[in-house]
Design an enzyme around this catalytic site. Sequence first.
Site, PDB file in Angstrom:
ATOM      1  N   ARG A  86      10.028  48.861 -50.858  1.00 39.40           N
ATOM      2  CA  ARG A  86       9.215  48.612 -52.053  1.00 39.40           C
ATOM      3  C   ARG A  86       9.332  47.139 -52.436  1.00 39.40           C
ATOM      4  O   ARG A  86      10.421  46.662 -52.759  1.00 39.40           O
ATOM      5  CB  ARG A  86       9.704  49.482 -53.220  1.00 39.40           C
ATOM      6  CG  ARG A  86       9.644  50.996 -52.954  1.00 39.40           C
ATOM      7  CD  ARG A  86       8.240  51.524 -53.061  1.00 39.40           C
ATOM      8  NE  ARG A  86       8.140  52.920 -52.683  1.00 39.40           N
ATOM      9  CZ  ARG A  86       8.319  53.953 -53.508  1.00 39.40           C
ATOM     10  NH1 ARG A  86       8.640  53.730 -54.774  1.00 39.40           N
ATOM     11  NH2 ARG A  86       8.186  55.190 -53.074  1.00 39.40           N
ATOM     12  N   GLU A 140       9.008  45.374 -55.000  1.00 43.22           N
ATOM     13  CA  GLU A 140       8.998  45.318 -56.456  1.00 43.22           C
ATOM     14  C   GLU A 140      10.132  44.408 -56.916  1.00 43.22           C
ATOM     15  O   GLU A 140      11.297  44.675 -56.636  1.00 43.22           O
ATOM     16  CB  GLU A 140       9.171  46.721 -57.043  1.00 43.22           C
ATOM     17  CG  GLU A 140       8.026  47.668 -56.660  1.00 43.22           C
ATOM     18  CD  GLU A 140       8.302  49.095 -57.086  1.00 43.22           C
ATOM     19  OE1 GLU A 140       9.476  49.421 -57.362  1.00 43.22           O
ATOM     20  OE2 GLU A 140       7.342  49.880 -57.151  1.00 43.22           O
ATOM     21  N   ARG A 163      19.289  49.858 -61.271  1.00 42.95           N
ATOM     22  CA  ARG A 163      18.928  51.120 -60.617  1.00 42.95           C
ATOM     23  C   ARG A 163      17.789  50.986 -59.601  1.00 42.95           C
ATOM     24  O   ARG A 163      17.267  51.990 -59.130  1.00 42.95           O
ATOM     25  CB  ARG A 163      18.568  52.178 -61.654  1.00 42.95           C
ATOM     26  CG  ARG A 163      17.328  51.891 -62.482  1.00 42.95           C
ATOM     27  CD  ARG A 163      16.984  53.095 -63.347  1.00 42.95           C
ATOM     28  NE  ARG A 163      15.691  52.951 -64.009  1.00 42.95           N
ATOM     29  CZ  ARG A 163      15.046  53.948 -64.616  1.00 42.95           C
ATOM     30  NH1 ARG A 163      15.573  55.150 -64.622  1.00 42.95           N
ATOM     31  NH2 ARG A 163      13.891  53.741 -65.199  1.00 42.95           N
ATOM     32  N   HIS A 164      17.380  49.772 -59.266  1.00 43.33           N
ATOM     33  CA  HIS A 164      16.290  49.568 -58.315  1.00 43.33           C
ATOM     34  C   HIS A 164      16.780  48.832 -57.067  1.00 43.33           C
ATOM     35  O   HIS A 164      17.619  47.937 -57.141  1.00 43.33           O
ATOM     36  CB  HIS A 164      15.147  48.759 -58.941  1.00 43.33           C
ATOM     37  CG  HIS A 164      14.338  49.526 -59.943  1.00 43.33           C
ATOM     38  ND1 HIS A 164      14.598  49.490 -61.282  1.00 43.33           N
ATOM     39  CD2 HIS A 164      13.285  50.373 -59.773  1.00 43.33           C
ATOM     40  CE1 HIS A 164      13.732  50.265 -61.918  1.00 43.33           C
ATOM     41  NE2 HIS A 164      12.935  50.807 -61.034  1.00 43.33           N
ATOM     42  N   GLU A 215      15.479  59.158 -64.158  1.00 41.06           N
ATOM     43  CA  GLU A 215      14.634  59.798 -63.132  1.00 41.06           C
ATOM     44  C   GLU A 215      15.222  59.556 -61.749  1.00 41.06           C
ATOM     45  O   GLU A 215      15.536  58.425 -61.383  1.00 41.06           O
ATOM     46  CB  GLU A 215      13.213  59.234 -63.221  1.00 41.06           C
ATOM     47  CG  GLU A 215      12.264  59.804 -62.188  1.00 41.06           C
ATOM     48  CD  GLU A 215      11.996  58.826 -61.062  1.00 41.06           C
ATOM     49  OE1 GLU A 215      12.113  59.260 -59.889  1.00 41.06           O
ATOM     50  OE2 GLU A 215      11.695  57.655 -61.332  1.00 41.06           O
ATOM     51  N   SER A 265      10.575  62.106 -57.902  1.00 36.16           N
ATOM     52  CA  SER A 265       9.206  62.202 -58.387  1.00 36.16           C
ATOM     53  C   SER A 265       8.377  63.034 -57.413  1.00 36.16           C
ATOM     54  O   SER A 265       8.529  62.906 -56.193  1.00 36.16           O
ATOM     55  CB  SER A 265       8.593  60.804 -58.532  1.00 36.16           C
ATOM     56  OG  SER A 265       7.320  60.866 -59.129  1.00 36.16           O
ATOM     57  N   ARG A 311      20.122  56.275 -55.223  1.00 35.80           N
ATOM     58  CA  ARG A 311      20.032  56.550 -56.662  1.00 35.80           C
ATOM     59  C   ARG A 311      20.705  57.867 -57.011  1.00 35.80           C
ATOM     60  O   ARG A 311      21.351  57.982 -58.060  1.00 35.80           O
ATOM     61  CB  ARG A 311      18.576  56.567 -57.128  1.00 35.80           C
ATOM     62  CG  ARG A 311      18.460  56.754 -58.637  1.00 35.80           C
ATOM     63  CD  ARG A 311      17.052  56.675 -59.159  1.00 35.80           C
ATOM     64  NE  ARG A 311      16.520  55.320 -59.104  1.00 35.80           N
ATOM     65  CZ  ARG A 311      15.401  54.952 -59.728  1.00 35.80           C
ATOM     66  NH1 ARG A 311      14.704  55.823 -60.427  1.00 35.80           N
ATOM     67  NH2 ARG A 311      14.969  53.714 -59.630  1.00 35.80           N
TER      68      ARG A 311
END
Length: 455
Positions: A230, A232, A238-239, A381, A384, A438
């Site tokens: 990803r 991002e 947490r990423h 979360e 998903s 995670r």
Amino acid sequence: VGPAAAPVAAPEEVARTFLASRLAAAATPRTPRTRKEAFVDLLVDPELHTYRQARALVGDGLDEDLYAAARGALAAADVASCSRATVELRLESVLVVARAPATLPFLVEDAARSDAAIAESQATDRPFAAVGQDARLDYRWLDLRTPAAAAVVRLQAAVGRLFRDAMDAADFVEIHSPKLIAGESESGAGVFTTDYFGETACLAQSPQLYKQLAVAGDLGGVYEVGPVFRAENSNTRRHLCEFTGLDFEMPIVAHYGEAIAVGHATFKRIFDGLERDHADLLAAVRAQFPSDPPVVGDAPLVLPFAEACDALRAAGRDIGAADDLSGADELALGALVKETHGVDFFVVDRYPSAIRPFYTMPCADDPAASNSYDFFLRGQEICSGAQRVHDPALLHASLAAKGLDADASDLSKSLKSYLEAFDHGAPPHAGCGFGLERVVFLYLGLDNIRKASLF
């Protein structure tokens, strides 16, 4: 092995040192090439730490953080401070195999201390040094020598095994989808691109499209464990830009709740398995990073998104006409759920269609809502998922609603193939995906996801 120090006689405390460092047994020595060399075959207990993690207390004979080979005989013992409390190795010789520098970037002993122990020491005349996150990452191989860091890696492996066990027990088929693809696989997630013989290729953001095509190919339920990328720029605790994804997809008969039930049962099997089979590893982590086991119910607790928002407003959270929940909102919701339902693991479903990918099935009773769901652990979360659109006409309409033209010449080849597959017929299906790091990070209550990543 090069020239080594002369063998060191083995007083009882030396034997206990090597026992504490996870050496379980030793075999007979081979013929040495010179008087100063010896070769020893060692059997190391693979379930516990390597012998490299212990200090050797033999004066000038051995230093900290070196490789050493030992020869001796096992004997009964009572050594409560060691990992093997009922047996010890009575050493006959010790051979230095490789030495470390006298000064390391940090001491493994310092890196293994809890925050509480460090804070308590500050009022003494010998305060302990703290090892920061950056230093741990820069010299990760040193950090991995601490009991907690090594245990986290082993627990991560256990989560992967337990996930596969759960999927295999449910008769799902493990698949391996492409990671170098012709276009984006997740709308809303950044993508890494590279040159592919003059064309642009992408690193897969998930196996989403391919696991759906596998279901369309009548494989039934499928799952995958593989890398996810990803692009991002979210430098948060947490990423990660690269992580290990655990995904499943399955045909459904009547309702997407069937997939929620499978997801809940899978997570419960993983969490129960960790506590049942890996108590020693969990104890090693919790000794340095204290946490309590999360409470997981026998059946999934599912809260519709609108009800979750109402509960947050009633608790005083200013969320307005929320389209999505912020990280702070999620944490607050987790606290509310724990207070009212007594669990740390729950599901929120029926998210607004506007914030979900084009392939998410809208709710039959409210097109503004979707048959989507997120799993939460400790108010964050971790997974998903959704029911996917399997009807070709609805799929094209959903794509158009997101501003994309199914007939556009610049539509990626992988997306065109994806759309074509549903023209050929596909069953109703749903699934989800979650990040291995995670799950480990939140289950263990760590302060940063990078502590749950090998490097």
